[in-house]
Every structure is written in structure tokens, then in C-alpha cells.
Design an enzyme around this catalytic site. Structure first.
Site, PDB file in Angstrom:
ATOM      1  N   TYR A 102       0.935  -1.132  -0.091  1.00 47.18           N
ATOM      2  CA  TYR A 102       0.227  -0.070   0.083  1.00 47.18           C
ATOM      3  C   TYR A 102       0.848   1.215   0.140  1.00 47.18           C
ATOM      4  O   TYR A 102       2.064   1.132   0.478  1.00 47.18           O
ATOM      5  CB  TYR A 102      -0.791  -0.122   1.272  1.00 47.18           C
ATOM      6  CG  TYR A 102      -0.318   0.382   2.545  1.00 47.18           C
ATOM      7  CD1 TYR A 102       0.367  -0.602   3.313  1.00 47.18           C
ATOM      8  CD2 TYR A 102      -0.298   1.581   2.975  1.00 47.18           C
ATOM      9  CE1 TYR A 102       0.728  -0.151   4.498  1.00 47.18           C
ATOM     10  CE2 TYR A 102       0.266   2.135   4.170  1.00 47.18           C
ATOM     11  CZ  TYR A 102       0.986   1.088   4.911  1.00 47.18           C
ATOM     12  OH  TYR A 102       1.321   1.616   6.094  1.00 47.18           O
ATOM     13  N   CYS A 103       0.382   2.275  -0.383  1.00 40.74           N
ATOM     14  CA  CYS A 103       1.013   3.703  -0.295  1.00 40.74           C
ATOM     15  C   CYS A 103      -0.015   4.824   0.129  1.00 40.74           C
ATOM     16  O   CYS A 103      -0.375   4.617   1.316  1.00 40.74           O
ATOM     17  CB  CYS A 103       1.714   3.953  -1.544  1.00 40.74           C
ATOM     18  SG  CYS A 103       0.798   3.945  -3.151  1.00 40.74           S
ATOM     19  N   ARG A 104      -0.302   5.555  -0.630  1.00 37.75           N
ATOM     20  CA  ARG A 104      -0.788   6.778  -0.069  1.00 37.75           C
ATOM     21  C   ARG A 104      -2.463   6.795  -0.256  1.00 37.75           C
ATOM     22  O   ARG A 104      -3.184   7.666   0.216  1.00 37.75           O
ATOM     23  CB  ARG A 104      -0.426   8.159  -0.781  1.00 37.75           C
ATOM     24  CG  ARG A 104       0.937   8.564  -0.371  1.00 37.75           C
ATOM     25  CD  ARG A 104       1.534   9.603  -1.051  1.00 37.75           C
ATOM     26  NE  ARG A 104       2.822  10.059  -0.657  1.00 37.75           N
ATOM     27  CZ  ARG A 104       3.822  10.630  -1.619  1.00 37.75           C
ATOM     28  NH1 ARG A 104       3.146  10.982  -2.630  1.00 37.75           N
ATOM     29  NH2 ARG A 104       4.789  10.928  -0.839  1.00 37.75           N
TER      30      ARG A 104
END
Lengths: 219, 219
Positions: free
Chosen positions: A178-180
Site C-alpha cells: 500500500y502507499c498513499r
DNA sequence: CAACTATTCAATGAAACACTTGAATAGAGG
DNA sequence: CCTCTATTCAAGTGTTTCATTGAATAGTTG
């Protein structure tokens, strides 16, 4: 002398300052980045591919609308969101936009289709399988953002370092990256890299903020 | 070809359309008026003291951002908010503004001080005293807005008719007047008129929306 | 204190915007 | 079918906003 019409004009002018700060695509991008944690002007400039002077100007107007605040730290000026309320407000803006703009969805889909036949992971699944220790959760944002806040149990490997560290990852466990959030594409990149390596990798579209909200809901 | 930078620019451009629609004081005023119920272009023009053509143009940009929708009714074009979600969103924008702009508070206070040494009524008080039948609740907005939605038990006397109907009001009960909320000044006018008549009158700063929220909370 | 860095300021030209005016449209009613 | 009315469209003008550039500032390090 202050009459009724004057008063209204003054008031709506004040209200509109927040609107103004949300009316520029670039400023929205800056606000999104800041919702991941404090950042210097230079860092924002790099992330948004804008000139430093330009970013500084935008930050100025955001500051006038009290959307951000800053502190000096050595040579750097570090900006951050003025208030938690603002982070929530931005999230609700996103939700509203998505609700009414099928175009947003379309743009997103077109890109994802061109890049990844993606299987999404839900927060429920993640929660369950994390507890069983079945998966490795990967946070591919820059280290500072991970340090600022992350989903409990996640391991930090910034996108830049992922290529080198590919071999050190377990190939017997599924990996979720996952990121932002939904419009951050590092997790897409990460999944591509990992799959090339023969690892079962999936993308979590959600962000730390979404996770927090999810936790609030089930408690 | 759609690359990552392009995608981001496109997405934030879409998001910013909502911001743009909130960036003009006049448009915010229009949105506020519409949150009281559907209105024709002409009605909005009168209420905002703008030219019809100008209002029409603003409504056009609001429509592009899917903030409003319209239907034709006889000779008139009636606009209204596109969605309940938008009404909520506007309310939360107001709250955010108020929270960060002491200036807004100041402007408001200066005006009120110049016009009225006002005792405010809270929704709790109102609820209690309404149930005991101790007060008469007066809705001084235009009839159409009252018909669109009002606080239960309220009596409609539009501001324009109040002067003529002053004598028909009971002088043995306290009167509470409300209109569109904290920045709507008809209730201030009303209280002034009523007090001149020797009636115990008070202002309710809240709106129908606030009342609904209040009801949701206590249930 | 001199050199360096990160940031802000100030000035420019280009683009977007708000508001006005007058004409065009489209529906309603005699 | 012609007139009247409400609304929209199109063109023109003055203002604000934007990104870019280069200079100015302020803080840090040798």
C-alpha cells in the site's frame, strides 16, 4: 458603515478563502502530500514537479487560508496541515468528488487497466489475514511518511529501495503493498515488481487514514 | 499516452472543480440559498443583488461541478442542490471556516453588537420550552422555504409580512425567531420589531439543518 | 565572516475569471 | 400566431491569478 449587504459580502469572502485554496489542482496535490505528514518546501517541489518558488507561493496562499502551518528547522521550512479537521475535510472532498465524477473513476480505471490486472484487498480481509500471520504488509511510501504514521504491522520498504531488497522478501507468504491511497501508484509498481519475482502480490488501495477510519468503525 | 504525472494532473484537475465552485463568494451565497430549498434564477438574482445573466453564469459553473441540478417549470428554471451530501458538505465548510477564521466571528460580532444586545436561545432550551408550550416559534424566511422544510411547531410569518401581523401575536408568550442560520439577519430584524412592540423576543441562531442534526444526535 | 543552502520576494507576461451589455431562444398565454 | 417573460448565450472589458525568472533574505557551516 456596515450594512446587511456589506456584511454578507464580507462573510462569504472569508468563507471563499477555503474554497480558493481548494480550487487549484496543484494545491490539492500539496494538501494530499501534507496529509501524509510534514514536508519541506523542497520535498514538495520534487514530489509535484513544480519549481520551488511556485510551491512556496502556493504554500503561502494555503497559509493565508489557515490550511497549513510551518516551523523552521535548521535550513528548512517544514510545512504541515494546520489541523486534523483539515485532513478529514480533504478526505470528505475526495469522497464527494468521487461520488459525482464518474470521470474520476474512469481516468483511474483506464490507467489501472493499462498497468495491472489487479485484485484488490479489502481492509476486512487484510485485518483477518494479518492476525493469522498469513501475509506480509508492505508500506512503500518514503521512510518519513512511514515513521509519521503507518498501518500497524506494516514493514517499510520505500519504493526506491524495493528493487534491491526484492530477494530478501519471503516467497512463501502473500505480500500486500500500500502507499498513499487510491490515487497513489507506487503500490501498483510494487505489485508489478513483486509478481515478476514470482511472489503473490496484491494491492491495497486504502491509505493510513482509511485504516484509522476503519478501526474507529469496528470499535 | 497516460503516464503517472499525467494521471495525477488529470485527477487533481477533476477534484479541483469542486474547489473552484466553492472559490467564489457569490457562488457560496447561491449555494447557501439553495440549501434552504429550490429557487428560480430570478429569485436568486434578487436575493444576491446580482444581474440575472451573472447568476445564470454562476449556476452554469455550479452545474458543471455537479453541485446543483435544475428542472424547467413553466416559464421558470428551478435550481436546487444536486444531492443531500452537498448540503452536508457546505455545512462542514462553514464549520471549518468558523473554526479557523476568528475574523468571521469578529465581523459577525461587530454587526450584531451594533444592532442588538441579543440573548441567544439554544436548541436544548427551545426543545424543552416548546414542549411546555411556553413559547411561540417564528419562522421568518420566505413562505416557500418554510414549506420546503421547517422546525416542527414553527409558525411561518415571512419577514415582509411581519410588520402587518405584529398585532396578531400573543404578548403573553415569549417569541423565538429564526431564519437561515447564524449569518441570516432577518431574525435579528424580527426580534427588534417584536421588542418594540413590547413582546419578549429572542433570536435562535440555528437553522433547520442544525435542528435536524440536533435531532439525529439525541436519537 | 565568507560561502552555501533553502526559502521567499518582486516583476513579468500569459491565461482565466467576473461582470456587463445586448441579442437569441424557448415556452406560456392570450 | 404573436407577444411576453425567463433564461441563456456571446462578445468585450477590466481584474485577478498563474508560472517563471532572477534577486534578496536568513540561517548554517566551515
Amino acid at each position: 458603515m456596515l450594512n446587511e449587504r456589506n456584511l454578507k459580502d464580507l462573510l462569504y469572502q472569508e468563507f471563499s478563502r477555503i474554497g480558493k485554496s481548494l480550487s487549484s489542482p496543484k494545491r490539492l496535490e500539496i494538501l494530499d502530500l501534507l496529509s501524509q505528514g510534514p514536508k519541506s518546501v523542497e520535498a514538495l517541489s520534487k514530489a509535484t514537479t513544480m519549481s520551488v518558488a511556485n510551491v512556496s507561493q502556493h504554500l503561502q496562499t494555503l497559509n493565508n487560508a489557515r490550511m497549513v502551518k510551518f516551523r523552521k528547522e535548521g535550513n528548512y521550512v517544514i510545512y504541515e496541515l494546520a489541523d486534523d479537521v483539515i485532513s478529514d475535510f480533504i478526505t470528505s472532498l475526495h469522497k464527494l468528488s468521487e461520488k459525482q465524477f464518474s470521470q474520476v473513476q474512469q481516468i483511474k480505471q483506464e490507467f489501472l487497466n493499462a498497468n495491472l490486472d489487479t485484485e484488490e484487498v479489502t481492509l476486512e480481509e487484510l485485518n483477518e489475514r494479518m492476525e493469522k500471520g498469513e501475509i506480509l504488509l508492505l508500506d512503500v511510501r518514503p521512510k518519513e511518511e512511514y515513521e509519521n504514521a503507518h498501518i500497524p504491522g506494516a514493514v517499510s520498504i520505500p519504493m526506491e529501495e524495493l528493487k534491491e531488497k526484492l530477494t530478501s522478501l519471503p516467497s512463501n507468504r502473500d505480500v500486500v503493498a500500500y502507499c498513499r491511497g487510491i490515487y497513489c501508484l507506487w503500490s501498483v509498481e510494487a505489485v508489478k515488481l513483486l509478481r515478476n519475482e514470482g511472489i503473490n502480490a496484491y494491492r491495497l488501495e486504502k491509505s493510513v487514514q482509511d485504516w484509522n477510519e476503519f478501526q474507529d468503525h469496528i470499535n
